[in-house]
Design an enzyme around this catalytic site. Structure first.
Site, mmCIF file in Angstrom:
data_model
loop_
_atom_site.group_PDB
_atom_site.id
_atom_site.type_symbol
_atom_site.label_atom_id
_atom_site.label_comp_id
_atom_site.label_asym_id
_atom_site.label_seq_id
_atom_site.Cartn_x
_atom_site.Cartn_y
_atom_site.Cartn_z
ATOM 1 N N ILE A 85 -12.664 14.697 3.881
ATOM 2 C CA ILE A 85 -12.622 15.786 4.050
ATOM 3 C C ILE A 85 -13.296 16.187 4.959
ATOM 4 O O ILE A 85 -13.355 18.066 5.063
ATOM 5 C CB ILE A 85 -13.241 16.686 2.925
ATOM 6 C CG1 ILE A 85 -14.379 16.113 2.247
ATOM 7 C CG2 ILE A 85 -12.327 16.054 0.626
ATOM 8 C CD1 ILE A 85 -15.799 16.735 0.749
ATOM 9 N N HIS A 107 -7.163 13.713 0.713
ATOM 10 C CA HIS A 107 -8.183 14.566 0.067
ATOM 11 C C HIS A 107 -8.655 15.481 0.122
ATOM 12 O O HIS A 107 -9.739 15.982 -0.190
ATOM 13 C CB HIS A 107 -9.192 13.417 -0.391
ATOM 14 C CG HIS A 107 -9.624 11.796 -0.977
ATOM 15 N ND1 HIS A 107 -9.643 10.896 -0.969
ATOM 16 C CD2 HIS A 107 -8.082 11.422 -1.898
ATOM 17 C CE1 HIS A 107 -9.159 10.229 -1.467
ATOM 18 N NE2 HIS A 107 -8.386 10.042 -1.794
ATOM 19 N N ASN A 158 -15.006 -2.316 8.895
ATOM 20 C CA ASN A 158 -15.816 -1.908 7.675
ATOM 21 C C ASN A 158 -16.644 -2.499 8.270
ATOM 22 O O ASN A 158 -17.055 -3.508 8.163
ATOM 23 C CB ASN A 158 -14.840 -1.740 6.672
ATOM 24 C CG ASN A 158 -15.810 -0.881 5.607
ATOM 25 O OD1 ASN A 158 -15.592 0.515 6.470
ATOM 26 N ND2 ASN A 158 -16.634 -1.479 4.834
HETATM 27 P P1 NAD Z 1 -16.630 5.123 0.707
HETATM 28 O O1 NAD Z 1 -17.749 5.115 0.541
HETATM 29 O O2 NAD Z 1 -15.997 4.022 -0.355
HETATM 30 O O3 NAD Z 1 -16.813 3.479 1.769
HETATM 31 C C1 NAD Z 1 -17.144 3.605 3.261
HETATM 32 C C2 NAD Z 1 -17.184 2.571 3.666
HETATM 33 O O4 NAD Z 1 -17.589 2.285 4.819
HETATM 34 C C3 NAD Z 1 -18.576 1.554 3.242
HETATM 35 O O5 NAD Z 1 -17.527 -0.146 2.360
HETATM 36 C C4 NAD Z 1 -19.640 0.914 4.437
HETATM 37 O O6 NAD Z 1 -19.844 0.022 4.441
HETATM 38 C C5 NAD Z 1 -17.771 1.219 5.822
HETATM 39 N N1 NAD Z 1 -18.859 2.205 7.077
HETATM 40 C C6 NAD Z 1 -20.557 2.980 6.517
HETATM 41 N N2 NAD Z 1 -20.554 3.224 7.676
HETATM 42 C C7 NAD Z 1 -19.879 2.683 8.652
HETATM 43 C C8 NAD Z 1 -19.887 2.401 10.390
HETATM 44 N N3 NAD Z 1 -20.382 3.088 10.701
HETATM 45 N N4 NAD Z 1 -18.945 1.641 10.455
HETATM 46 C C9 NAD Z 1 -17.505 1.401 9.394
HETATM 47 N N5 NAD Z 1 -17.936 1.344 8.490
HETATM 48 C C10 NAD Z 1 -19.018 2.076 8.362
HETATM 49 O O7 NAD Z 1 -16.320 5.752 1.314
HETATM 50 P P2 NAD Z 1 -14.104 5.826 0.955
HETATM 51 O O8 NAD Z 1 -13.357 4.332 0.975
HETATM 52 O O9 NAD Z 1 -13.556 6.961 2.029
HETATM 53 O O10 NAD Z 1 -14.047 6.652 -0.296
HETATM 54 C C11 NAD Z 1 -15.085 7.239 -0.557
HETATM 55 C C12 NAD Z 1 -14.048 8.699 -0.895
HETATM 56 O O11 NAD Z 1 -15.155 9.477 -0.402
HETATM 57 C C13 NAD Z 1 -13.071 9.015 -0.330
HETATM 58 O O12 NAD Z 1 -11.832 9.327 -1.158
HETATM 59 C C14 NAD Z 1 -13.112 10.410 0.670
HETATM 60 O O13 NAD Z 1 -12.990 11.658 0.053
HETATM 61 C C15 NAD Z 1 -14.777 10.419 0.268
HETATM 62 N N6 NAD Z 1 -16.116 10.825 1.275
HETATM 63 C C16 NAD Z 1 -15.531 11.687 2.235
HETATM 64 C C17 NAD Z 1 -16.914 11.591 3.124
HETATM 65 C C18 NAD Z 1 -15.827 12.510 4.768
HETATM 66 O O14 NAD Z 1 -15.033 13.624 4.709
HETATM 67 N N7 NAD Z 1 -16.625 11.973 5.969
HETATM 68 C C19 NAD Z 1 -17.981 11.356 2.942
HETATM 69 C C20 NAD Z 1 -18.257 10.803 1.755
HETATM 70 C C21 NAD Z 1 -17.370 10.600 1.083
#
Ligand code: NAD
Length: 257
Positions: A103, A121, A220
């Site tokens: 987001i 989302h 990932n």
């Molecule tokens: P998640 O938190 O479930 O998973 C994130 C994954 O990314 C983890 O498996 C982790 O090991 C991996 N990761 C972390 N840092 C990394 C890097 N530098 N390089 C490669 N991999 C890395 O997140 P998700 O699968 O996106 O699902 C969770 C929900 O969180 C989504 O619906 C999303 O909308 C929301 N979200 C969004 C944000 C954002 O907009 N930046 C932040 C937090 C959560």
């Protein structure tokens, strides 16, 4: 070819239509915590506050919700090399679209075209009225809060205002789901970057692509439950590997003309 990076490079060179699917992990190197890693967002906030039911019913939950939005917006996070690598894919004419669960709006900031970004989302760049669906820049609502409005309502119809994100318990945007499914079915390479692949229905996209015959790459930091279905898996930081991958693609690509 043993090196998984070289395998991804080769798949990109061979592909005509690449779909990139991003999650919170693509933005951690920009400083935005993900949901599930230690120190992530849910270790600091109560996920219950982020359900649509709680938001609508409880003014105090709404105030905490706006506080999180303010934190995200005021930090002024910037794209990292993984976001810019996806822009490079678009410049090479390879990118069919980027489907994101994020987001944070960083694919827009990095420079991918609006029409190539599918935000499943929603976005914190805008707010929406839960009654009349009117959208306005989120910063305008945050300014009203700073100026003393505790619980902002729509000035057109009086409905509740909320960030234009999909909260837990809220319906997914059908038009975006439809577009994302179509692109997933029609691509020949589907690259997951930084997603735990546990949030459905978004996480069904790689499966749709794979079933339709696309190659699947998962980049990932930690293993995912879909690793065994992927053609190539890279457990590394997205910013570090995506920059390297795109450099190699550009070097090896046959020059135009
Ligand atoms: P998640 O938190 O479930 O998973 C994130 C994954 O990314 C983890 O498996 C982790 O090991 C991996 N990761 C972390 N840092 C990394 C890097 N530098 N390089 C490669 N991999 C890395 O997140 P998700 O699968 O996106 O699902 C969770 C929900 O969180 C989504 O619906 C999303 O909308 C929301 N979200 C969004 C944000 C954002 O907009 N930046 C932040 C937090 C959560």
């Amino acid at each position: 070819m043993d090196d998984p990076i070289d395998q991804v490079v080769q798949l990109i060179l061979e592909a005509g239509k690449v779909v990139v699917f991003t999650g919170a992990g693509v933005s951690t190197e920009s400083g935005i915590p993900d949901f599930r890693s230690p120190g992530g967002i849910w270790s600091r906030y109560d996920p219950e506050d982020f359900t649509i039911q709680r938001f609508v019913a409880d003014k105090e939950a709404r105030k905490r919700n706006w506080q999180v939005r303010r934190e995200l917006v005021s930090a002024n996070y910037q794209p990292n090399p993984a976001h810019y690598a996806i822009v490079e894919l678009e410049k090479l004419g390879k990118l069919s679209c980027v489907i994101t669960q994020n987001i944070d709006g960083l694919h827009h900031t990095a420079g991918n075209s609006e029409e190539n970004i599918i935000e499943l989302h929603g976005t914190i760049k805008f707010s929406k009225c839960l009654e009349c669906d009117d959208r306005l820049p989120l910063v305008d609502v945050l300014k009203r809060i700073e100026e003393g409005e505790e619980d902002p309502h729509c000035r057109k119809c009086g409905g509740l205002l909320k960030a234009a994100t999909v909260s837990f318990g809220e319906a997914m945007p059908q038009d975006k789901m439809y577009q994302a499914e179509r692109h997933s079915r029609e691509c020949d390479l589907f690259i997951v970057i930084g997603s735990s692949l546990v949030v459905y229905p978004a996480a069904s996209m790689p499966l749709i692509a794979k079933r339709a015959g696309a190659k699947l790459v998962i980049i990932n930091y930690t293993p995912t439950e879909m690793d065994s279905r992927a053609d190539v898996v890279v457990h590394a930081k997205a910013g570090e590997v995506m920059g390297a991958i795109l450099e190699k693609v550009k070097q090896k690509r046959p020059s135009a003309g």
